[in-house]
Each structure stands twice: as C-alpha cells, then as structure tokens.
Design an enzyme around this catalytic site. Structure first.
Site, PDB file in Angstrom:
ATOM      1  N   PHE A 201       1.014  -0.945   0.247  1.00 14.05           N
ATOM      2  CA  PHE A 201       0.372  -0.028   0.082  1.00 14.05           C
ATOM      3  C   PHE A 201       1.152   1.032  -0.118  1.00 14.05           C
ATOM      4  O   PHE A 201       2.116   1.543   0.491  1.00 14.05           O
ATOM      5  CB  PHE A 201      -0.510   0.044   1.128  1.00 14.05           C
ATOM      6  CG  PHE A 201      -1.590   1.685   1.425  1.00 14.05           C
ATOM      7  CD1 PHE A 201      -3.043   1.456   0.450  1.00 14.05           C
ATOM      8  CD2 PHE A 201      -1.229   2.254   2.420  1.00 14.05           C
ATOM      9  CE1 PHE A 201      -3.579   2.624   0.988  1.00 14.05           C
ATOM     10  CE2 PHE A 201      -1.739   3.382   2.702  1.00 14.05           C
ATOM     11  CZ  PHE A 201      -3.084   3.461   1.691  1.00 14.05           C
ATOM     12  N   LEU A 224       4.385  -0.935   3.647  1.00 16.91           N
ATOM     13  CA  LEU A 224       3.250   0.378   3.668  1.00 16.91           C
ATOM     14  C   LEU A 224       4.442   1.559   3.536  1.00 16.91           C
ATOM     15  O   LEU A 224       5.361   1.484   4.442  1.00 16.91           O
ATOM     16  CB  LEU A 224       3.077   0.220   5.486  1.00 16.91           C
ATOM     17  CG  LEU A 224       1.381  -0.052   5.479  1.00 16.91           C
ATOM     18  CD1 LEU A 224       1.218   0.129   7.427  1.00 16.91           C
ATOM     19  CD2 LEU A 224       0.844  -0.489   4.458  1.00 16.91           C
ATOM     20  N   GLU A 225       4.327   2.290   2.479  1.00 16.85           N
ATOM     21  CA  GLU A 225       4.739   3.808   2.302  1.00 16.85           C
ATOM     22  C   GLU A 225       3.686   4.629   2.556  1.00 16.85           C
ATOM     23  O   GLU A 225       2.963   4.801   1.399  1.00 16.85           O
ATOM     24  CB  GLU A 225       5.137   3.575   0.753  1.00 16.85           C
ATOM     25  CG  GLU A 225       6.318   2.036   0.119  1.00 16.85           C
ATOM     26  CD  GLU A 225       7.717   1.622   1.113  1.00 16.85           C
ATOM     27  OE1 GLU A 225       8.070   2.666   1.496  1.00 16.85           O
ATOM     28  OE2 GLU A 225       7.872   0.917   0.791  1.00 16.85           O
ATOM     29  N   LEU A 226       4.434   4.982   3.658  1.00 15.66           N
ATOM     30  CA  LEU A 226       2.721   6.216   3.818  1.00 15.66           C
ATOM     31  C   LEU A 226       3.382   8.167   3.609  1.00 15.66           C
ATOM     32  O   LEU A 226       3.005   8.696   4.017  1.00 15.66           O
ATOM     33  CB  LEU A 226       2.688   5.532   5.057  1.00 15.66           C
ATOM     34  CG  LEU A 226       2.375   4.836   5.603  1.00 15.66           C
ATOM     35  CD1 LEU A 226       2.031   4.403   7.207  1.00 15.66           C
ATOM     36  CD2 LEU A 226       1.478   4.416   4.828  1.00 15.66           C
TER      37      LEU A 226
END
Length: 479
Positions: A201, A224-226
């Site tokens: 995501f 997760l790349e946030l």
C-alpha cells in the site's frame, strides 16, 4: 483507446467478484509456481513495451486527471523511471534467483545448506493518485520479477488514468496473471480485506492503518509506504542560492505532491531572508509565468487545494507569515497553484503536524545542529531527511542521531530513482521496502533448504548417550 473518465462508484465490484478474481489468480499461479528467469524477463519486457507504446495516451490521461501536468515531469518520473527499472531488474534477475549457499556446522556435515527464493503467490498493490503510473507499474515490475501474480487497485482520484491502465493491462496480460481493479473507497476496503499473499500500500498513514487492520484478519503481510514530513537542513557552508535552486526544483515537481518532497526547511537564522529571495528568483527563472505554462503541474483536485489553503489560513490566524513566490494570480481554469513560503510557524499548527503534499513550504531557522536534530527526533520518523552541507562530521551526526527511511546529502528526492537502493519508511512513515534487490526479497519467500546425503554423520550423536557421544560433544563445544 477511450481515455474518458468513468464514474467509479463503490458498487463497481462486489466482495464476491473480487474474491473470484483472486481465486482465478491463485489457480493460475498454482500451475506455474516457479516461473523461469526467461518467463519473468519476458513479462517485464511486455510491461516495458506497453508503457513505451502508449506513453502519450497515458500522459494525456494523467494531464486530464490533474487538469494540468508537466509532460517533462511525467517522462522523467513516470516513464523513464519505469523503463530503467525494468532494465535493471532484467540484468540482475538471474543472479537473485540463484539459490544461495549458506554455512553448515561441522556436526551437520556432510550436507548442503541453501536459501531458495520462491514467489509468494498473488500480490495486492494499492496505488495513490500522485504518481499513478510509476506507483502502479513499479511495484508490479518487482512483483513480476519475483515470479508472482498481481491485482492492482488504482486510485479513484485519477479516473482517466485508472481506466486506461486497466485497458492496457488487460491487453498485455491475462486477467489471471495481472489485473486492475477500479472503484471508490468501499472497493478499496474490500480489496484490502482479500487474503493476498502480500499487500503493498502506498498512501496516507490514516488509510494505511485501515489496510493493515484488514490485512491482519488474514495474517497477510504488508509493505506500507506512507510518506510523512521529510525535513531539510541547510548548513551554513552550503551556498544559499544553490540550495534554493535545488529545493525549488524538487518542491515544484508535481506541485509538491510527492511523498519524499521537502516538507519543511531549517535554515541558519541569518540566511532566512537571503533564502527567500533566492527561492523566489529560482522559481521565476524556472516558471516565468504560471498561467497556461505546460511546465507547471496542478494540484490533483479542488478538495486537496481547499485543504492546503485551509491549513495556510489557519497558520496565518495563528501568527504565521505567508509569502507567495510570485504575485501572479492563476486564472487559466486549471488547479495550478503558486508556491507559498511560510515563516514564523509553530509545531502546533496543522501545517507542521500533517504531511503537506502540495506547493506550500514552511521555513524555520536554527542556531545549532543540536536543536535541529532534537526537533526532528521529537516528531514522527520521516520517509526521508535531507542535509545540505559538506562537513563530514556534521553529515555523520545526521546519519547517527536521526531515524528516517533515507538520508540524502546535498540533494532531495532522487534517491528514489536509484534502482539499487531500497525504498521504504520507518515507523509512521512506513514499513518494508520494494526497490532493488530488497524489493525482490519482499515479494519472495526465502525458503531454507537442507540437503543430506546417504551417509548419515549424525548417527554419532544418537543415544544411548555417553562414551563417543560425550567425546564428540566435548570436542565441538570446546573447540
């Protein structure tokens, strides 16, 4: 091909239909669970050919979605980055796939220990709006290199791009190998709840929490790349005009809508005014006009524009000073927006608590590196940290005393384009990574394998214990 924007609704696909797509992919994967290096390279080359052949149509679609988007930026960040990634993966894939030899202790001899890299199966990829092509096809390329199948959930904020990419992928791959899913937030929620073998995501941390919570129900691992607030530190020994040019270029790219864009800048106190003047000079040299300028990208939507202006207004009401980099008023009917420099900010302002993700740039001042490091460490760990300065000792302090997904010296953002570097955040800015060899490993299972021959050396350690067994253990322990 039709690039008209469809009306994505939450009723586009049901849970049963999504599960049907996943089941078809699992069935297909089970028939070829370990594709050869040749098959993987062929898949990557098909992806590259698709991108090159249809690049103009894809850029037209992205321009329609943004209302205005620089074609040069798209070629650099969406097209070139992808073609180079495919070439990089193809060149190294055979080496990565080769089983690795591992050490085998003396008492385990004879035998062989190996690590065997096996595809995970079916990967779910969830894509944000800001780089809808690169952030869909980049993870897909790494997924295919690792031998997996993939389902891609495209962003509803880029309907023209999402629809066109779905059509192109369907023309390039079978649906039981790679497929694109479109729809609104409810479809995204259903997608994240599917029992994938891994989910990647990219997007806001607030949504990432929901994705991780849904994945936990299936014990699905997540990457997760946030994003977050990536700080910049400009040291006293770095030329202020050069710093302004480099930072203006990176902050202006894609209208600041980049997860690793400079979020706020720390400047030596006495150089604040010089930096503001140099930044305005750089911006106006890059973009003599904003209206109708094909080099200027727009903010993705009215909602995001209103969010940004609301945060700026709130900051002003709390004492911040706001200076547009040009007096030009945008009247061309697009969402192109003039960058605003904001000073006299405090940590309790929304502008300094949330990732900005747009053409707004807070400027802070400092007297010592100690106070900057303390300020950075008191906040969430960022996706990237940028230091402009040449003092090796100061650089090492930044490396040793701060935590971030990446550190870049004397530049910003372009570590993402270094194919051989892993990309990923830490803590609130993300978990896991998917570029380079680390990306191949993310989408592979490193399976431990032990080979034993006909001769069984372990029988020397069988019971009854005592005598020879004790002598052997004594030798091994005491050696």
């Amino acid at each position: 091909m039709n690039t008209a924007a469809p009306a994505f609704t939450d009723a586009d696909l049901s849970a049963e239909q999504l599960q049907g797509l996943l089941t078809a992919q699992r069935t297909s994967y089970s028939k070829r669970p370990m594709p050869s290096v040749g098959e993987r390279k062929a898949n990557l080359q098909r992806l590259k050919s698709m991108l090159i052949k249809h690049q103009d149509a894809l850029m037209d679609a992205m321009t329609a979605d943004f209302s205005a988007r620089s074609r040069h930026e798209m070629k650099l960040a969406e097209i070139l980055s992808m073609t180079e990634m495919v070439d990089y993966l193809c060149k190294r894939l055979a080496k990565w796939m080769k089983p690795e030899k591992r050490h085998l202790a003396l008492h385990m001899q004879p035998g062989k220990a190996r690590v065997y890299y096996q595809p995970l199966g079916v990967i779910g990829i969830m894509v944000p709006f800001n780089y809808p092509l690169f952030l869909a096809l980049g993870p897909l390329a790494t997924t295919l290199a690792a031998g997996n199948h993939a389902m891609i959930k495209m962003p509803e904020a880029t309907p023209a791009t999402s629809a066109l990419l779905a059509e192109l992928i369907a023309d390039t791959f079978t649906a039981d190998h790679v497929t694109v899913v479109n729809g609104g937030p409810a479809v995204a929620a259903l997608f994240s709840a599917l029992p994938f073998d891994h989910i990647l995501f990219t997007g806001a941390g607030s949504i990432g929490k929901h994705v991780m919570r849904a994945a936990a129900e299936n014990l699905t691992p997540v990457t997760l790349e946030l994003g977050g607030k990536s700080p910049v530190i400009v040291a006293d020994d770095f030329d202020i005009e050069e710093a302004a040019r480099r930072l203006c270029f990176s902050k202006s790219m894609n209208a600041g809508q980049t997860c690793v864009a400079p979020d706020y800048i720390f400047l030596p106190r006495r150089k604040l005014d010089a930096f503001k003047a140099a930044y305005k000079k750089a911006f106006n040299a890059f973009y003599p006009t904003v209206n109708n300028n094909p080099d200027v990208t727009a903010v993705i939507s009215d909602r995001h524009n209103q969010r940004l202006q609301g945060w700026v207004k709130e900051a002003q009401e709390q004492g911040a000073l706001v200076e547009p980099v040009t007096d030009e008023v945008v009247t061309d009917g697009t969402r192109r927006t003039v960058t605003q420099l904001v000073t006299n900010v405090t940590r309790d302002m929304t502008l300094m608590k949330e990732e900005i993700f747009g053409p707004v740039l807070p400027l802070l001042t400092y007297d010592s590196l100690d106070e900057v490091i303390r300020y950075v460490n008191e906040g969430d760990r960022p996706l990237a940290l940028y230091y402009f300065g040449f003092d090796k000792a100061q650089q090492q302090r930044v490396l040793d005393e701060t935590h971030s997904g990446a550190v870049v010296f004397n530049e910003t953002m372009f570590h993402v384009a270094v194919d051989d570097l892993p990309f990923g955040g830490i803590g609130p800015s993300g978990m896991g990574q998917y570029h380079g060899k680390e990306g191949f490993l993310t989408f592979s299972k490193p399976k431990s394998v032990l080979y034993k021959p006909r001769f069984n050396g372990m029988k020397m350690l069988y019971p009854p214990y005592g005598g020879l067994v004790d002598k052997v253990l004594g030798f091994l322990i005491g050696k």
